[in-house]
Structure formats: C-alpha cells, structure tokens
Design a protein around this motif. Structure first.
Motif, PDB file in Angstrom:
ATOM      1  N   LYS A   1       0.815  -1.214   0.000  1.00  0.00           N
ATOM      2  CA  LYS A   1       0.000   0.000   0.000  1.00  0.00           C
ATOM      3  C   LYS A   1       0.848   1.264   0.000  1.00  0.00           C
ATOM      4  N   ASP A   2       2.091   1.143   0.446  1.00  0.00           N
ATOM      5  CA  ASP A   2       2.964   2.321   0.567  1.00  0.00           C
ATOM      6  C   ASP A   2       3.939   2.358  -0.600  1.00  0.00           C
ATOM      7  N   ASP A   3       3.713   3.267  -1.537  1.00  0.00           N
ATOM      8  CA  ASP A   3       4.596   3.375  -2.700  1.00  0.00           C
ATOM      9  C   ASP A   3       5.962   3.921  -2.337  1.00  0.00           C
ATOM     10  N   ASN A   4       6.079   4.557  -1.160  1.00  0.00           N
ATOM     11  CA  ASN A   4       7.356   5.167  -0.775  1.00  0.00           C
ATOM     12  C   ASN A   4       8.311   4.168  -0.120  1.00  0.00           C
ATOM     13  N   SER A   5       7.797   3.010   0.277  1.00  0.00           N
ATOM     14  CA  SER A   5       8.629   2.013   0.943  1.00  0.00           C
ATOM     15  C   SER A   5       9.203   1.061  -0.096  1.00  0.00           C
ATOM     16  N   GLN A   6      10.512   1.158  -0.315  1.00  0.00           N
ATOM     17  CA  GLN A   6      11.148   0.371  -1.359  1.00  0.00           C
ATOM     18  C   GLN A   6      12.223  -0.544  -0.776  1.00  0.00           C
ATOM     19  N   ILE A   7      12.507  -1.600  -1.516  1.00  0.00           N
ATOM     20  CA  ILE A   7      13.537  -2.570  -1.148  1.00  0.00           C
ATOM     21  C   ILE A   7      14.741  -2.354  -2.050  1.00  0.00           C
ATOM     22  N   ARG A   8      15.907  -2.338  -1.443  1.00  0.00           N
ATOM     23  CA  ARG A   8      17.153  -2.194  -2.200  1.00  0.00           C
ATOM     24  C   ARG A   8      17.754  -3.576  -2.415  1.00  0.00           C
ATOM     25  N   TRP A   9      17.975  -3.927  -3.684  1.00  0.00           N
ATOM     26  CA  TRP A   9      18.516  -5.234  -4.054  1.00  0.00           C
ATOM     27  C   TRP A   9      19.788  -5.004  -4.855  1.00  0.00           C
ATOM     28  N   GLU A  10      20.905  -5.535  -4.381  1.00  0.00           N
ATOM     29  CA  GLU A  10      22.168  -5.404  -5.108  1.00  0.00           C
ATOM     30  C   GLU A  10      22.483  -6.733  -5.790  1.00  0.00           C
ATOM     31  N   ILE A  11      22.745  -6.656  -7.094  1.00  0.00           N
ATOM     32  CA  ILE A  11      22.936  -7.868  -7.876  1.00  0.00           C
ATOM     33  C   ILE A  11      24.074  -7.682  -8.871  1.00  0.00           C
ATOM     34  N   ASP A  12      24.848  -8.717  -9.074  1.00  0.00           N
ATOM     35  CA  ASP A  12      25.933  -8.697 -10.047  1.00  0.00           C
ATOM     36  C   ASP A  12      25.386  -8.391 -11.438  1.00  0.00           C
ATOM     37  N   LYS A  13      26.155  -7.646 -12.219  1.00  0.00           N
ATOM     38  CA  LYS A  13      25.676  -7.235 -13.537  1.00  0.00           C
ATOM     39  C   LYS A  13      25.336  -8.428 -14.428  1.00  0.00           C
ATOM     40  N   ASP A  14      26.180  -9.438 -14.413  1.00  0.00           N
ATOM     41  CA  ASP A  14      25.933 -10.608 -15.260  1.00  0.00           C
ATOM     42  C   ASP A  14      24.655 -11.322 -14.848  1.00  0.00           C
ATOM     43  N   LEU A  15      24.406 -11.418 -13.544  1.00  0.00           N
ATOM     44  CA  LEU A  15      23.188 -12.074 -13.082  1.00  0.00           C
ATOM     45  C   LEU A  15      21.950 -11.285 -13.484  1.00  0.00           C
ATOM     46  N   TRP A  16      22.038  -9.968 -13.398  1.00  0.00           N
ATOM     47  CA  TRP A  16      20.896  -9.133 -13.779  1.00  0.00           C
ATOM     48  C   TRP A  16      20.606  -9.271 -15.276  1.00  0.00           C
ATOM     49  N   ARG A  17      21.646  -9.371 -16.078  1.00  0.00           N
ATOM     50  CA  ARG A  17      21.443  -9.536 -17.515  1.00  0.00           C
ATOM     51  C   ARG A  17      20.765 -10.870 -17.824  1.00  0.00           C
ATOM     52  N   ASP A  18      20.989 -11.869 -16.980  1.00  0.00           N
ATOM     53  CA  ASP A  18      20.402 -13.181 -17.215  1.00  0.00           C
ATOM     54  C   ASP A  18      18.916 -13.242 -16.867  1.00  0.00           C
ATOM     55  N   ILE A  19      18.450 -12.272 -16.090  1.00  0.00           N
ATOM     56  CA  ILE A  19      17.031 -12.257 -15.728  1.00  0.00           C
ATOM     57  C   ILE A  19      16.252 -11.639 -16.883  1.00  0.00           C
ATOM     58  N   SER A  20      15.404 -12.436 -17.501  1.00  0.00           N
ATOM     59  CA  SER A  20      14.757 -12.003 -18.748  1.00  0.00           C
ATOM     60  C   SER A  20      13.394 -11.370 -18.512  1.00  0.00           C
ATOM     61  N   VAL A  21      13.018 -11.137 -17.233  1.00  0.00           N
ATOM     62  CA  VAL A  21      11.666 -10.637 -16.966  1.00  0.00           C
ATOM     63  C   VAL A  21      11.713  -9.242 -16.336  1.00  0.00           C
ATOM     64  N   LYS A  22      12.672  -8.453 -16.771  1.00  0.00           N
ATOM     65  CA  LYS A  22      12.865  -7.154 -16.125  1.00  0.00           C
ATOM     66  C   LYS A  22      11.637  -6.251 -16.234  1.00  0.00           C
ATOM     67  N   ASP A  23      10.865  -6.413 -17.294  1.00  0.00           N
ATOM     68  CA  ASP A  23       9.697  -5.552 -17.480  1.00  0.00           C
ATOM     69  C   ASP A  23       8.449  -6.136 -16.838  1.00  0.00           C
ATOM     70  N   SER A  24       8.578  -7.309 -16.231  1.00  0.00           N
ATOM     71  CA  SER A  24       7.445  -7.961 -15.579  1.00  0.00           C
ATOM     72  C   SER A  24       7.646  -7.920 -14.075  1.00  0.00           C
ATOM     73  N   PRO A  25       6.626  -8.263 -13.306  1.00  0.00           N
ATOM     74  CA  PRO A  25       6.842  -8.385 -11.857  1.00  0.00           C
ATOM     75  C   PRO A  25       7.953  -9.383 -11.563  1.00  0.00           C
ATOM     76  N   ILE A  26       8.764  -9.070 -10.569  1.00  0.00           N
ATOM     77  CA  ILE A  26       9.907  -9.898 -10.198  1.00  0.00           C
ATOM     78  C   ILE A  26       9.669 -10.456  -8.801  1.00  0.00           C
ATOM     79  N   ARG A  27       9.987 -11.731  -8.622  1.00  0.00           N
ATOM     80  CA  ARG A  27       9.858 -12.346  -7.312  1.00  0.00           C
ATOM     81  C   ARG A  27      11.235 -12.450  -6.666  1.00  0.00           C
ATOM     82  N   ILE A  28      11.319 -11.997  -5.436  1.00  0.00           N
ATOM     83  CA  ILE A  28      12.554 -12.134  -4.673  1.00  0.00           C
ATOM     84  C   ILE A  28      12.234 -12.833  -3.360  1.00  0.00           C
ATOM     85  N   ILE A  29      13.226 -13.564  -2.868  1.00  0.00           N
ATOM     86  CA  ILE A  29      13.024 -14.351  -1.654  1.00  0.00           C
ATOM     87  C   ILE A  29      13.887 -13.802  -0.523  1.00  0.00           C
ATOM     88  N   PHE A  30      13.265 -13.671   0.641  1.00  0.00           N
ATOM     89  CA  PHE A  30      13.921 -13.248   1.870  1.00  0.00           C
ATOM     90  C   PHE A  30      14.218 -14.516   2.669  1.00  0.00           C
TER      91      PHE A  30
END
Length: 351
Positions: free
Chosen positions: A313-342
């Motif tokens: 509900k809070d658009d101002n509350s964001q999560i910071r995710w740091e990822i290696d450049k090569d790994l980010w390039r391998d994720i092919s769903v950048k324009d879609s919702p992304i699932r991350i696990i805590f």
C-alpha cells in the motif's frame, strides 16, 4: 585486559557515557558523526577531562574521578593520530618525528632514521609540513607516534580526507606498521569497510553510549541492535508486527515473513542486506515478495535495483537489491513483476 574505559562527560545537551574494554589488538569505535567517538579518544589521551569515571591502561590508572587521579597527556604514553595530523609547522620532517623520542641524542637520531625508512620518507627529511602532500603528512604523523614508543595507539578517522587510491596505499602501510605493535590500537571511523578491514573487535557507539561490543564477523553477520545494523550497512529495515513465535509482518514492506529464530518481545525491526536477496521464479515458497522495479542504478560492478511490493500500500517504501551485472542480464523478466526471496537465515531480527 589492556584498556578499560568507564567515563561520563556532559557537554550541553549531549552526554557521553561509555564503558568498554579493549585487549592488545585493533578495536574499532564505529558510529555516526557526532556520536562521541573522537571525544572518547580525547578523554583517554588527557586532552579532555571526563566529569566522572575511570580510565585504566595496562593496570596503570590514567584517570579516576574518585581518587582524584588525572595524569597529564605527556605522562599517559598515548600515541594519538589526529584527523588533521597536528604536525608542528615550523619543524622539519625529522624534527617532527624526533620530538617525542625520550632518549639521548644518538638514540633519537637512530630512531628517526629508522622511522623515515619504514614510512618511505627518504628525501623529505628537511621539508616542512606545508611542503608535503596529505599522504606524506599522515606518514610523518604516524612515524612520530611509533618513534615515541606509546603504550596505546589511537587513530581518529585516519583516511577521511584521502582519495580512494591513496587511502588504499596508506591502509596497507599502516597495517604493516601496526603488525608488530604489542599494545592496544583504537580506530575511530564511521566507515564500515575500514572497520572490517582493520579491526578484530568493534564497539558500536550511538548517541554517546556504547550499544554493543562484538567480534567484527559476528557483528556484521548478526547485529542485535537497529543502530548496529544501520552502521554496518544494512539498507533494508522495516518495523515489525509479531504474528506468532516464528512469524512476523514487516509493516513497511507489507510482507509476512517466517523466521528461523523465535521472536522475543524486544524485536522491533527486521532487516536484510541488499546482496542477500535472491531472485526466484517460484511463488509457492515462504518469504517471497512479488515486486515491481522502481529504479535501476548502475554501479561499476553491480546494479542496485529499487523494488516495491506489487501488492503493497505504501509506494514510498522500497527494497534495495544489489545484484551482479551478469546475473541481472540473465534475468529475462525485467519488465514484468519480479519475485525475490527473503531467506529465513538471512533475516536480521533487531531490537
């Protein structure tokens, strides 16, 4: 125990009230600007006088308010590297180094020559501080400290005014110089990376008080306090609502999380480091958040992905995710919702 400090000093609206001990190793005082780190060093050195308390170095009482003991700075045998190096402007390099050597003329000359060689100051012996670079001035100041054979060495933000390349060079030289020192070393810093590289033990200071003293790896892996988590670089913090012994709601992320450890009533926050978050394609797991990408920030070797909970509900509350450049390039769903696990083992439960 080599150093024991238990002092109180009131300065206007700010009260410094610290208690800690340090062995014959490098101990860091980690805290934000204005928390009382430098004032603590000044009290140990005798430059400032506490209102009450005790300072004991190797069994020798430097200060005791009840016993009316307050040794002068000259009698404390403290090597103090100030932020501005505090060299005497009218003295040459060799004179600055030799000023603290208490011995005969011949012994002083030998000590100065030895330190000039160790700290790579050959050819600068006759120069004065204004003729030196910042790095050279720092090496002269440290050479002066080592030549005086102190019982304790205190470094106050020693790299804060240096560029990254020079900082790295001087770090290595200082580490080499301190490797043979048998006494206590105190390092004051607000830089978590410096603290981790240099020290073995860390005392976290917040608002004039020592909140925790811990072995550095334990502190970074599992800080107990909110202030310690923030100072060690955790950017993702949320308030907590306890739902069950092993279940909480991260209020600011609008996310239910399961935990390995039981939740005590003292736990008020949950955190996770940006590089511990992992991408997953599964949504049938515990602790998974479906996110939208709010912003992508490029670092030299990684990306910072700013995410927000798609169902939050809070658009101002964001999560910071740091990822290696090569790994980010391998994720092919950048324009879609992304699932991350805590992951449960990576959650920081904080008082």
């Amino acid at each position: 125990m080599s150093l024991y400090v238990n002092i109180k000093k009131v300065m206007g609206n700010f009260t410094l009230e610290v208690e800690f001990s340090a062995n014959n190793e490098i101990t860091a005082l980690l805290g934000a600007s204005g928390c009382g780190k430098s004032m603590t060093l000044k009290c140990i050195a005798g430059i400032e006088t506490p209102d009450e308390g005790t300072i004991v170095l190797d069994g020798r009482v430097l200060f005791d308010s009840e016993q009316k003991i307050n040794l002068s700075p000259q009698k404390r045998k403290v090597g103090y590297l100030f932020q501005n190096y505090a060299l005497f402007p009218n003295m040459t390099v060799e004179e600055n180094i030799g000023i603290g050597v208490i011995s005969g003329k011949h012994e002083r000359k030998e000590a100065v020559e030895e330190k000039i060689k160790i700290f790579y100051l050959e050819g600068l012996e006759k120069k004065r501080p204004h003729q030196l670079s910042g790095g050279q001035q720092q090496r002269v100041a440290l050479a002066r400290i080592m030549a005086s054979e102190p019982d304790i060495i205190m470094l106050d933000e020693p790299f804060c005014a240096l560029d990254s390349y020079l900082k790295w060079q001087l770090e290595q030289k200082i580490m080499d110089s301190l490797s043979g020192f048998q006494g206590t070393v105190l390092l004051v810093s607000h830089n978590r990376n410096e603290v981790y590289r240099f020290s073995k033990t860390v005392a976290v200071i917040s608002d004039g008080r020592v909140e925790t003293v811990s072995e550095k790896k334990s502190l970074f892996a599992a800080p107990k306090k909110l202030s310690a988590a923030l100072l060690t670089g955790c950017k993702n913090i949320s308030r907590v609502e306890k739902l069950a012994e092993h279940t909480l709601r991260a209020v600011d992320w609008d996310l239910e999380l399961h935990t390995e450890k039981g939740l005590s009533d003292e736990i008020k926050y949950v955190g996770i480091r940006a590089h511990y978050l992992k991408y997953t394609e599964r949504e049938d797991l515990h602790n998974v958040m479906t996110c939208e990408v709010a912003k992508v920030i490029e670092n030299p070797f990684s990306y910072i992905i700013m995410l927000k909970n798609k169902s939050g509900k809070d658009d101002n509350s964001q999560i910071r995710w740091e990822i290696d450049k090569d790994l980010w390039r391998d994720i092919s769903v950048k324009d879609s919702p992304i699932r991350i696990i805590f992951k449960e083992e990576d959650l920081l439960l904080l008082e």
